[in-house]
Enzyme design. Structure first.
Site, PDB file in Angstrom:
ATOM      1  CE1 TYR A 181      -7.956   2.331 -10.501  1.00 60.09           C
ATOM      2  CE2 TYR A 181      -5.866   2.579 -11.635  1.00 60.09           C
ATOM      3  CZ  TYR A 181      -6.851   1.775 -11.110  1.00 60.09           C
ATOM      4  OH  TYR A 181      -6.721   0.414 -11.174  1.00 60.09           O
ATOM      5  CB  CYS A 212     -10.993   5.867 -31.465  1.00 62.98           C
ATOM      6  SG  CYS A 212      -9.977   5.734 -32.916  1.00 62.98           S
ATOM      7  CD  GLU A 213     -12.625   5.506 -24.714  1.00 58.30           C
ATOM      8  OE1 GLU A 213     -12.717   4.673 -25.624  1.00 58.30           O
ATOM      9  OE2 GLU A 213     -13.121   5.346 -23.605  1.00 58.30           O
ATOM     10  CD  GLU A 224       0.350  -9.190   0.263  1.00 60.25           C
ATOM     11  OE1 GLU A 224       0.774 -10.317  -0.017  1.00 60.25           O
ATOM     12  OE2 GLU A 224      -0.854  -8.932   0.432  1.00 60.25           O
ATOM     13  N   PRO A 225       4.639  -5.190  -0.765  1.00 64.28           N
ATOM     14  CG  PRO A 225       6.814  -4.360  -0.781  1.00 64.28           C
ATOM     15  CD  PRO A 225       5.960  -5.400  -0.143  1.00 64.28           C
ATOM     16  NE  ARG A 268      -1.959   3.621 -11.543  1.00 68.94           N
ATOM     17  CZ  ARG A 268      -1.869   4.760 -10.905  1.00 68.94           C
ATOM     18  NH1 ARG A 268      -1.201   5.766 -11.430  1.00 68.94           N
ATOM     19  NH2 ARG A 268      -2.448   4.923  -9.731  1.00 68.94           N
ATOM     20  N   GLY A 327       0.760  -1.246   0.000  1.00 65.30           N
ATOM     21  CA  GLY A 327       0.000   0.000   0.000  1.00 65.30           C
ATOM     22  C   GLY A 327       0.785   1.287   0.000  1.00 65.30           C
TER      23      GLY A 327
HETATM   24  N1  LLP Z   1      -1.479  -6.995  -1.501  1.00 64.74           N
HETATM   25  C1  LLP Z   1      -2.730  -7.091  -1.957  1.00 64.74           C
HETATM   26  C2  LLP Z   1      -3.594  -8.129  -1.431  1.00 64.74           C
HETATM   27  C3  LLP Z   1      -3.181  -6.204  -2.945  1.00 64.74           C
HETATM   28  O1  LLP Z   1      -4.435  -6.302  -3.380  1.00 64.74           O
HETATM   29  C4  LLP Z   1      -2.312  -5.232  -3.458  1.00 64.74           C
HETATM   30  C5  LLP Z   1      -2.751  -4.312  -4.510  1.00 64.74           C
HETATM   31  C6  LLP Z   1      -0.996  -5.180  -2.964  1.00 64.74           C
HETATM   32  C7  LLP Z   1      -0.622  -6.074  -1.972  1.00 64.74           C
HETATM   33  C8  LLP Z   1       0.008  -4.192  -3.450  1.00 64.74           C
HETATM   34  O2  LLP Z   1      -0.368  -2.889  -3.200  1.00 64.74           O
HETATM   35  P1  LLP Z   1       0.659  -1.702  -3.528  1.00 64.74           P
HETATM   36  O3  LLP Z   1       1.859  -1.882  -2.646  1.00 64.74           O
HETATM   37  O4  LLP Z   1       1.008  -1.823  -4.964  1.00 64.74           O
HETATM   38  O5  LLP Z   1      -0.092  -0.478  -3.222  1.00 64.74           O
HETATM   39  N2  LLP Z   1      -4.351  -0.749 -10.312  1.00 64.74           N
HETATM   40  C9  LLP Z   1      -4.338   0.182  -9.211  1.00 64.74           C
HETATM   41  C10 LLP Z   1      -3.769  -0.446  -7.958  1.00 64.74           C
HETATM   42  C11 LLP Z   1      -4.493  -1.690  -7.557  1.00 64.74           C
HETATM   43  C12 LLP Z   1      -3.891  -2.332  -6.338  1.00 64.74           C
HETATM   44  C13 LLP Z   1      -4.393  -3.705  -6.185  1.00 64.74           C
HETATM   45  N3  LLP Z   1      -3.888  -4.389  -5.044  1.00 64.74           N
HETATM   46  C14 LLP Z   1      -3.549   1.412  -9.615  1.00 64.74           C
HETATM   47  O6  LLP Z   1      -3.068   1.462 -10.721  1.00 64.74           O
HETATM   48  O7  LLP Z   1      -3.426   2.335  -8.822  1.00 64.74           O
END
Ligand code: LLP
Length: 469
Positions: A365, A392-393, A321-322, A361, A279
């Protein structure tokens, strides 16, 4: 090519170039840097990454091009590893959330750095295996794993993060039918009920989420394990969301998880691991100010240690889990500038040769990015333009109101911070072929993703005979 120092006062693309702190040899945490750590400007006034001239890379590999800096990716891995070791007295492991960018070369680097890996599909699992990951360092996530995926997971012998009842029942049934010699290692994912400030699509910890067991189901789930010895309850997992700058939610999460862990132990479950998810956010624009990897890890470790002390619990194995903060800042996407359009008094558009297919993205978002012209790094930033993609958007805009030098067709526009959730979320919309990806390091470049061809685009098309006549 020698990189020249860049004046920080001039308003040019070169201002974005990271200046390593030569005083104490420390550079910023990669997730706090807009450009990869090795970025520089060479004698041709071109952007360099990993010692490679980005314009020359485009000449060699074509455009658009994902340029991944190995040193930045390795530095992030090392920061997670070293910080865990420095701030946690128990056993620990950082695992890469490979949904951010899963391909064999990336997985192989992460594996070589000693991290584990989080996979969320049979495809990600297969790729990680091909890249050399061993089963015990793999954690298989997902809120709707198919029966086939669970069979694959059992054959592989990896850890499985169970998300719901259907999955637990299927796992118990498969494990029994296959007469597994050892019990299947299962982590349990809970929704922690923690709110955080990020885009609603990437928030996962609040109660109204599709992921994980509801906290109210905790007792029933623990009971399930007691009556299914073919499943081994390894520990608990929760993840609160993505692109988070706040530290408090991670603090709160530690407490929630430790309480559940104590409960699981009290029920006689052999739990040993706590996974706090990922996260941590990264810097996409100057106004983004995420904590460093070390600050984040320290906060998580301190909170977990304190919660364990409060509850008289021996320190469990800590897993985090980054995804984004490991790889997001390690990559830039290089595009070639094409057509331009001026809407008098309203907006100047410049168009690049990619867009929402290689980076969905912004349209998904409303994500913000920054860019530079890789072939005019010290040219003054005199124009405010909208960088549009070629799809085309109308919403296919890479950057609205980008500050750039005067651009011409053929200029190389580089978008920063595209390592996470760009390639992995890419598509063939409008039948665009996916870009190539190169890994750069010490002036050398290696192709890690081949550019797709038109032939690739029709590879899975089938033309029934009656239509081809
Ligand atoms: N663990 C789990 C269970 C997750 O669902 C995720 C991300 C992570 C770890 C890793 O999170 P991070 O460290 O990358 O923040 N597509 C979106 C982000 C979706 C994240 C999904 N899960 C974007 O482009 O912002």
């Amino acid at each position: 090519m020698v990189s020249t120092p860049v004046s920080q006062s001039s308003r040019s693309g070169a201002d974005y170039v990271h200046q390593a702190d030569s005083e104490n040899g420390h550079s910023r945490s990669p997730n706090q840097s807009l450009l990869p750590l090795t970025a520089g400007v060479n004698g041709h006034d071109h952007l360099e990454v990993g010692g490679c001239d980005v314009k020359a890379l485009v000449e060699q590999y074509g455009s658009p091009l994902y340029v991944l800096d190995e040193a930045t990716l390795r530095a992030s891995c090392q920061q997670y590893r070293d910080s865990l070791q420095a701030h946690y007295a128990g056993e620990s492991l950082a695992i890469y959330a490979s949904k951010a960018w899963n391909c064999m070369a990336v997985d192989a680097i992460v594996n070589a750095e000693g991290l584990g890996i989080d996979v969320v599909s049979g495809g990600e699992l297969f790729t990680a295996l091909k890249a050399g990951f061993s089963a015990e360092k793999m954690y298989f996530h997902g809120n709707n794993k198919s029966r086939e995926e669970l069979v694959l997971a059992l054959e592989t012998g990896c850890n499985i993060v169970a998300d719901n009842w259907l999955e637990l029942n299927t796992l118990a049934e498969l494990a029994e039918a296959q007469g597994q010699a050892t019990a299947v290692p299962v982590m349990l994912r809970f929704t922690p009920g923690i709110e955080c400030h990020t885009h609603e699509y990437i928030r996962t910890g609040h109660l109204d989420s599709k992921f994980g067991f509801d906290p109210e189901q905790q007792q029933a789930v623990f009971q399930f394990f007691k009556s299914h010895p073919q499943l081994h309850c390894l520990g608990l997992h929760a993840h609160i969301g993505s692109q988070i700058f706040e530290l408090q939610p991670h603090h709160d999460l530690a407490d929630v998880l430790v309480r559940a862990f104590v409960d699981a132990k009290a029920q006689g479950l052999p739990v040993t691991e706590l996974n706090v998810g990922g996260g941590l956010g990264i810097r996409y624009t100057e106004s983004d100010d995420p904590p460093s990897i070390e600050t984040w890890v320290k906060q998580v470790c301190t909170a977990l240690t304190a919660a364990c002390e409060t509850h008289g619990l021996e320190l469990p194995k800590l897993i985090c889990e980054p995804g984004r903060s490991l790889i997001g800042s390690a990559c830039v996407t290089a595009y070639t500038v094409g057509s331009q359009k001026e809407v008098p008094g309203i907006r100047q558009y410049i168009t690049v040769d990619g867009g929402m297919s290689d980076n969905p993205r912004p349209i998904t978002y409303q994500s913000l990015y920054r860019s530079v012209l890789a072939n005019k790094m010290s040219a003054p930033l005199t124009e405010t333009v909208t960088v549009a993609g070629k799809h085309c958007e109308s919403g296919d805009v890479v950057i609205k109101d980008a500050l750039l030098p005067k651009t011409e067709p053929g200029d190389i526009l580089v978008v920063m911070g595209t390592g996470a959730y760009n390639y992995s979320m890419s598509s063939n919309y409008n039948r665009l072929a996916r870009p190539a990806g190169v890994l750069v390091q010490g002036g050398e470049s290696d192709l890690i993703l081949e550019r797709e061809t038109y032939a690739d685009l029709v590879r899975f098309d089938r033309l029934p005979d009656r239509l081809s006549r």
